[in-house]
Structure formats: C-alpha cells, structure tokens
Write an enzyme that holds these catalytic residues in place. Sequence first.
Site, short mmCIF file in Angstrom:
data_model
loop_
_atom_site.label_atom_id
_atom_site.label_comp_id
_atom_site.label_asym_id
_atom_site.label_seq_id
_atom_site.Cartn_x
_atom_site.Cartn_y
_atom_site.Cartn_z
N HIS A 293 0.87 -1.18 0.00
CA HIS A 293 0.00 0.00 0.00
C HIS A 293 0.90 1.23 0.00
O HIS A 293 1.69 1.44 0.92
CB HIS A 293 -0.89 0.00 1.25
CG HIS A 293 -1.97 1.04 1.24
ND1 HIS A 293 -1.71 2.39 1.25
CD2 HIS A 293 -3.31 0.92 1.23
CE1 HIS A 293 -2.85 3.05 1.24
NE2 HIS A 293 -3.84 2.19 1.22
N TYR B 293 -15.50 4.90 4.33
CA TYR B 293 -14.04 4.94 4.28
C TYR B 293 -13.54 3.52 4.52
O TYR B 293 -13.97 2.85 5.46
CB TYR B 293 -13.52 5.90 5.34
CG TYR B 293 -12.02 5.99 5.43
CD1 TYR B 293 -11.26 6.28 4.30
CD2 TYR B 293 -11.35 5.78 6.63
CE1 TYR B 293 -9.87 6.36 4.37
CE2 TYR B 293 -9.98 5.87 6.72
CZ TYR B 293 -9.24 6.15 5.58
OH TYR B 293 -7.87 6.22 5.65
N HIS C 288 -3.06 5.33 14.84
CA HIS C 288 -4.37 5.20 14.21
C HIS C 288 -4.26 4.17 13.11
O HIS C 288 -3.17 3.72 12.75
CB HIS C 288 -4.85 6.55 13.66
CG HIS C 288 -3.87 7.22 12.76
ND1 HIS C 288 -2.79 7.96 13.24
CD2 HIS C 288 -3.75 7.27 11.40
CE1 HIS C 288 -2.09 8.43 12.23
NE2 HIS C 288 -2.64 8.02 11.09
#
Length: 453
Positions: free
Chosen positions: A306, A364, A385
């Site tokens: 990613h 999301y 997070h």
Amino acid sequence: MDQTSIQTSDGEAATANTLKYMPGFGNDFETESLPGALPQGQNSPQKCNYGLYAEQLSGSPFTAPRGTNERSWLYRIRPSVRHTRRFSNASYPLWKTAPCLDEHSLPLGQLRWDPIPAPAERLTFLEGVRTITTAGDAATQVGMSAHAYVFNEDMVDDYFFNADGELLIVPQLGAIRVFTEMGIMDVEPLEICLIPRGMMFKILKSGEQTVWRGYICENYGAKFTLPDRGPIGANCLANPRDFKTPVAAFEDKETPCRVHVKWCGKFYVTEIGHSPLDVVAWHGNYAPFKYDLRTFSPVGAIRFDHPDPSIFSVLTAPSEDAGTANVDFVIFPPRWLVAEHTFRPPWYHRNIMSEFMGLIHGQYDAKEEGFVPGGISLHNMMLPHGPDALAFEKASNTELKPVKLDHTMAFMFETRYAQQLTKYAAELETLQDNYLECWDGLERKFDGTPGIK
C-alpha cells in the site's frame, strides 16, 4: 437576491445554466462582463472605459519570483476604498484563529465526531462556521484551522473577506453559490472551491434542502498549489485543466450592505450603501477556482503493498522546509484495489503530521462503521491510528481479487503542526465517546511459533 442586478460575461442574469468558467491552474486569465471594459496593452489607463476604476489586488509581494508572483488587475464601479467605512467590532465566537488554546476538560486522544447538528435558528454561512481545530499562528502566516460549517440562510446584503488566509471550502450536504469579486461559482458536494486571501465574497444556498453543511480549511501560510508529481510524470492526480476559474460577473446594487472582515483573528464590520461585488472586468493570476474531485486521476500499487497516502494529494501549501507541507489537501476517491498478498486498507500508523479527516459520502475503507458522511476524525501528531478491528479482520481474510472501491469520497487536511482542539469541538454533543473501542477487537495473535496466524 435580485438576479437582474447581476451581469455575467454574456450580459445575462447569472443562473446555473449561464455560468461559465475558464480552465487551468495558475493561468494568467482575462475576462470582461461588458464589451471593451478590459483595457488592452496596459493595466492603468488615464481613464478607463465605462467610467470604471483600475485597482490591483496582490496575492504576493511585488518582488516574489515570477513563478510565485500573483496579482490581478480589477476594473470596478468603485475602488475598494469606497467599500469600507469606519469599522466596528463584530463577533463570531465559534470561529477561532490560531493560536487558540481553549480551556476544556477533554484529554489528549484519537477523536471522532458525528455530523454537527442542524441549526435551530436561521444562520448565514458566515454565522455558521464552527472551528474544530487550529494550528500554527495566523499573525505570522503559518499553519491552518479546520472548520465545519452549517447554514440555512443566504448572505444577501452581507459580504466578507478574510485577511488571515485563503479558504478551501468542501461542501458535504447541499450545493452553494459562491459570488466573489471576480465571478460566480456554483459548487456542489464532490466539488471544492478556493477563495484567495483578501477576496470579497458572499455565499448563497442552491437547491431545496433545509440545511447546508461542509468543511473549510483556512490556510494561513503559503497558498495552495499543485504538488510535484516526481517520477509519476506529467499526468494523473489533479490535472491543471480540470480547475475552473469563473468569468467576470458584477452585482450593481445601491442598497444598504455590510462588509465583514477577519483580520488577525478578530472580526469587524462596516456599513456601505452598495454592493462591493462590482468588478466588471479583470485580468491576472490571483483568482478563485473550483475543482471537481471526480476528475482526480489516482495512481496506486499495481502489484503489492500500500503506497503512502501522499499519492492522493490534490493540493499542497508548502512550508519553508522542502517536502514538509504547511497543509496538504488529500482525498481518498473511488479506485481499484489490485495488490497481491497485501493488506489493502491504509496501514497502522504514527505520524509527524496531524490529520483532520472528513467524509463527503459513502464509506471509508479503514472505518466501515462509525465514520459517517459529514463526520470528522482527528488523529494528532504521533498518536496511533489505523483500521478498526472489523476492517482488519475483513481485509486480512478476504479473497484478493481485483475490487473496485466505489461510491466513496473521504478527505484529509494534514499539517505539520499540532492541531489544537477548540472548546466547541471538545464539548460538541456529537463527539463519539466510544471511538477508541473500534480497536478493542485487535487481539494478540503472537504465540512464539512460526506461521501465519
């Protein structure tokens, strides 16, 4: 609003069907709403056509390098000195400016809010701005503030300019009409607009719903520009041709009006007898624009892993440190996910940057539940997070076939500075007390033995 008092470059009343735009980012534009109103071959004639006044609006110092030098010449019914009289103090107590260290009892942590409530009273856009965070210092022109807005009333005879910074407006619910000195923009959800520092404007409702809602990034620092593409090359991301600057339009109105100003964090108002939106023609490169987020051409991993979210940057406001943004505007648009042997959602992260996120519509991918359209999340610098437990388990066990992530549009205002929470945001009734519980299901899998768990 009396539409017959507004004239566009075609000499027509300004309706959604007649509004026109000029394509390009940072171009040197020219436009006139009356034929021959724009001088040719010079900026400041001894006498201007139609009895207009020539005036320069500078968005940079005179001696800024050519590539960053910004100014526009305006040809208007009255010079701007006639658009202000003696100022008196005004109050918009929920619009805060950095530095703002409000006292509240909410401790440090990862935070998330549901949408701010609809107003019970009638509010204009100016009255409906609610500051969530501030960062930096407006007086020294560094940092930013993140606001939400909610309103249900037109700014008919009220006008505003902000000397503290430019305003990046992100509608989430309801389209808006943004009438600036230099023209009119109709902006709907999934579009954004930018109003330069010091530019006069008013905002009107568009459509039939009962409330209009969205987000604002108030950028105190260097203005937003397109990020460098580096090895991506000459195409993709936000392409310059998709930015739209309005053609000239003016409002010729001789009625009592109020001009509101934000200057070094304080608000002032002055009363005049006419509309200040009286620019009949203009040329230059200091101008408002709008942009359709659906035209963003994303790039991503086509084999594995990613990439960093910086590949989704639409606009960046640079700081004095190369590669470190005063504030970035980043989106997470519809896109194909095709990476092999890869955890496809955004990874778990601790970051030197501070992240304010909003959701325009859809879901999301890292937070399929709890983060709703119109909501807000705040992950300040170095606070961890990432995907919630549900998203982690789903992405860890799903079949890795090509999947289109569709019907979604989240965004982020990301800054190098810590985002200080306002008292309003800390005490907002829509603050989710249980947000941290979204990670409670992330249990220990390690048992000391090799193998995929």
